[in-house]
Write a protein that holds these residues in place. Structure first.
Motif, PDB file in Angstrom:
ATOM      1  N   ALA A 164      -5.444   2.463   6.038  1.00 21.62           N
ATOM      2  CA  ALA A 164      -6.561   2.025   5.216  1.00 21.62           C
ATOM      3  C   ALA A 164      -6.756   0.530   5.229  1.00 21.62           C
ATOM      4  O   ALA A 164      -7.814   0.047   4.898  1.00 21.62           O
ATOM      5  N   PHE A 165      -5.755  -0.236   5.593  1.00 20.13           N
ATOM      6  CA  PHE A 165      -5.836  -1.675   5.529  1.00 20.13           C
ATOM      7  C   PHE A 165      -5.702  -2.302   6.898  1.00 20.13           C
ATOM      8  O   PHE A 165      -4.948  -1.843   7.736  1.00 20.13           O
ATOM      9  N   GLU A 176       0.488   3.431   2.273  1.00 15.58           N
ATOM     10  CA  GLU A 176       0.276   3.897   3.632  1.00 15.58           C
ATOM     11  C   GLU A 176       1.533   4.556   4.184  1.00 15.58           C
ATOM     12  O   GLU A 176       2.631   4.105   3.993  1.00 15.58           O
ATOM     13  N   TYR A 231      -6.991  -6.155   3.771  1.00 13.98           N
ATOM     14  CA  TYR A 231      -8.257  -5.897   3.100  1.00 13.98           C
ATOM     15  C   TYR A 231      -8.718  -4.497   3.456  1.00 13.98           C
ATOM     16  O   TYR A 231      -8.278  -3.917   4.446  1.00 13.98           O
ATOM     17  N   SER A 232      -9.599  -3.955   2.635  1.00 11.74           N
ATOM     18  CA  SER A 232     -10.093  -2.603   2.858  1.00 11.74           C
ATOM     19  C   SER A 232     -11.605  -2.612   2.787  1.00 11.74           C
ATOM     20  O   SER A 232     -12.239  -3.617   2.455  1.00 11.74           O
ATOM     21  N   ARG A 233     -12.195  -1.491   3.116  1.00 12.42           N
ATOM     22  CA  ARG A 233     -13.648  -1.378   3.026  1.00 12.42           C
ATOM     23  C   ARG A 233     -14.116  -1.647   1.593  1.00 12.42           C
ATOM     24  O   ARG A 233     -15.122  -2.315   1.357  1.00 12.42           O
ATOM     25  N   LYS A 234     -13.363  -1.137   0.612  1.00 13.73           N
ATOM     26  CA  LYS A 234     -13.736  -1.317  -0.784  1.00 13.73           C
ATOM     27  C   LYS A 234     -13.761  -2.793  -1.168  1.00 13.73           C
ATOM     28  O   LYS A 234     -14.671  -3.260  -1.856  1.00 13.73           O
ATOM     29  N   GLN A 291      -6.886   8.722   6.221  1.00 15.48           N
ATOM     30  CA  GLN A 291      -7.032   7.475   5.504  1.00 15.48           C
ATOM     31  C   GLN A 291      -8.358   6.832   5.845  1.00 15.48           C
ATOM     32  O   GLN A 291      -8.979   7.108   6.855  1.00 15.48           O
ATOM     33  N   GLU A 292      -8.785   5.925   4.988  1.00 17.50           N
ATOM     34  CA  GLU A 292     -10.044   5.247   5.174  1.00 17.50           C
ATOM     35  C   GLU A 292      -9.992   4.386   6.424  1.00 17.50           C
ATOM     36  O   GLU A 292      -9.015   3.713   6.694  1.00 17.50           O
ATOM     37  N   PRO A 335     -10.488   1.319   8.942  1.00 18.22           N
ATOM     38  CA  PRO A 335     -10.515  -0.107   8.687  1.00 18.22           C
ATOM     39  C   PRO A 335     -11.936  -0.641   8.699  1.00 18.22           C
ATOM     40  O   PRO A 335     -12.786  -0.159   9.434  1.00 18.22           O
ATOM     41  N   TYR A 336     -12.170  -1.676   7.919  1.00 18.02           N
ATOM     42  CA  TYR A 336     -13.492  -2.273   7.818  1.00 18.02           C
ATOM     43  C   TYR A 336     -13.813  -3.076   9.063  1.00 18.02           C
ATOM     44  O   TYR A 336     -12.985  -3.811   9.577  1.00 18.02           O
ATOM     45  N   THR A 345       0.837  -1.192   0.000  1.00 22.59           N
ATOM     46  CA  THR A 345       0.000   0.000   0.000  1.00 22.59           C
ATOM     47  C   THR A 345       0.866   1.232   0.000  1.00 22.59           C
ATOM     48  O   THR A 345       2.077   1.176   0.125  1.00 22.59           O
TER      49      THR A 345
END
Length: 268
Positions: free
Chosen positions: A211-212, A172, A239-242, A191-192, A194-195, A170
């Protein structure tokens, strides 16, 4: 006109062994609870104005041991599930802890790049220094620190050429080497997030910062569909939300295409 000093890319300012010791000190005081970042710094012997405390927080985040939330004076930190997995495992022999330590050792981006490029079979010091200075644009002082931390982590985690370590490819960044921790001093997370699985609403924040999230071979979702059946989702990499949203769409598409038409409507 003053020439602005070029800033090196991020790197963890302390070794993984030191980071784990700091995580244990935090756990001794706070357990699984979150606390204000300045309170956490005091647990390590730093004052509220100490740059060393912020550098420590950033390093623990880079290794995936600590997470944060909030901003400014209300910024709080906490140990992640990944960090707790390491420090709470007090078994004399623990393959799980050993594997987690190997993963944490190469979690920071630059260390992951060095591992993917060289592993434990390092080239000459000149070659390594050239890669960090020219290809990665680190300053001379930062190069020395990166190499020192990398070698220390290899030794502490007992990594060798036969080890396979999961790393995330990434962009990151975590400013672990910034003494003021300016990118995170406000607590803002650009950053996004985490899911977190909707099937496990009480699940704590993801192990990896940014993000991950990384749960290598670990359960990240658990949905009980009957008294005898549980559907589990296990991640074997970042893994990411996407990516999770993509998985949901694939399942929905499979249902629409009739892939599950042979299954009963209700579970017994």
């Amino acid at each position: 006109m003053a020439i602005k000093k070029q800033r090196s890319p991020s790197y963890p300012a302390i070794t993984l062994q030191e980071a784990i010791e700091r995580a244990k000190a935090f756990y001794k005081k706070e357990g699984k609870h979150e606390t204000l970042v300045f309170t956490a710094m005091s647990h390590w012997g730093y004052s509220s104005k100490s740059s060393g405390g912020l550098v420590t927080v950033a390093a623990l985040k880079a290794y995936g041991l600590m997470g944060d939330k909030g901003s400014g004076s209300e910024r709080k930190v906490f140990l992640t599930p990944f960090g707790l997995k390491i420090i709470m495992d007090e078994r004399i022999v623990s393959p799980d802890r050993d594997a987690a330590i190997k993963q944490a050792a190469m979690t920071p981006k630059i260390l992951a790049e060095l591992w993917n490029k060289y592993g434990s079979d390092l080239p000459s010091h000149d070659t390594l220094r050239h890669f960090l200075r020219v290809d990665k644009e680190y300053s001379d002082s930062a190069v020395k620190e990166v190499i020192k931390v990398y070698l220390a982590n290899l030794d502490y985690a007992k990594l060798n050429s036969s080890d396979v370590v999961e790393t995330a490819d990434t962009d990151e960044t975590t400013d672990s080497n910034d003494e003021s921790d300016s990118s995170n001093s406000s607590g803002e997370q650009s950053q996004e997030a985490p899911y977190v699985s909707p099937f496990m609403p009480s699940m704590p924040p993801a192990a990896r910062p940014g993000a991950f999230a990384t749960y290598i071979g670990e359960e990240i979702a658990n949905y009980r569909v009957s008294k005898t059946t549980t559907i589990r989702l296990v991640a074997n990499g970042p893994y990411s939300r996407k990516s999770m949203e993509g998985l949901v769409k694939q399942i929905q598409l499979a249902i629409e295409l009739g892939n599950f038409d042979d299954l009963p409507e209700d579970e017994s």
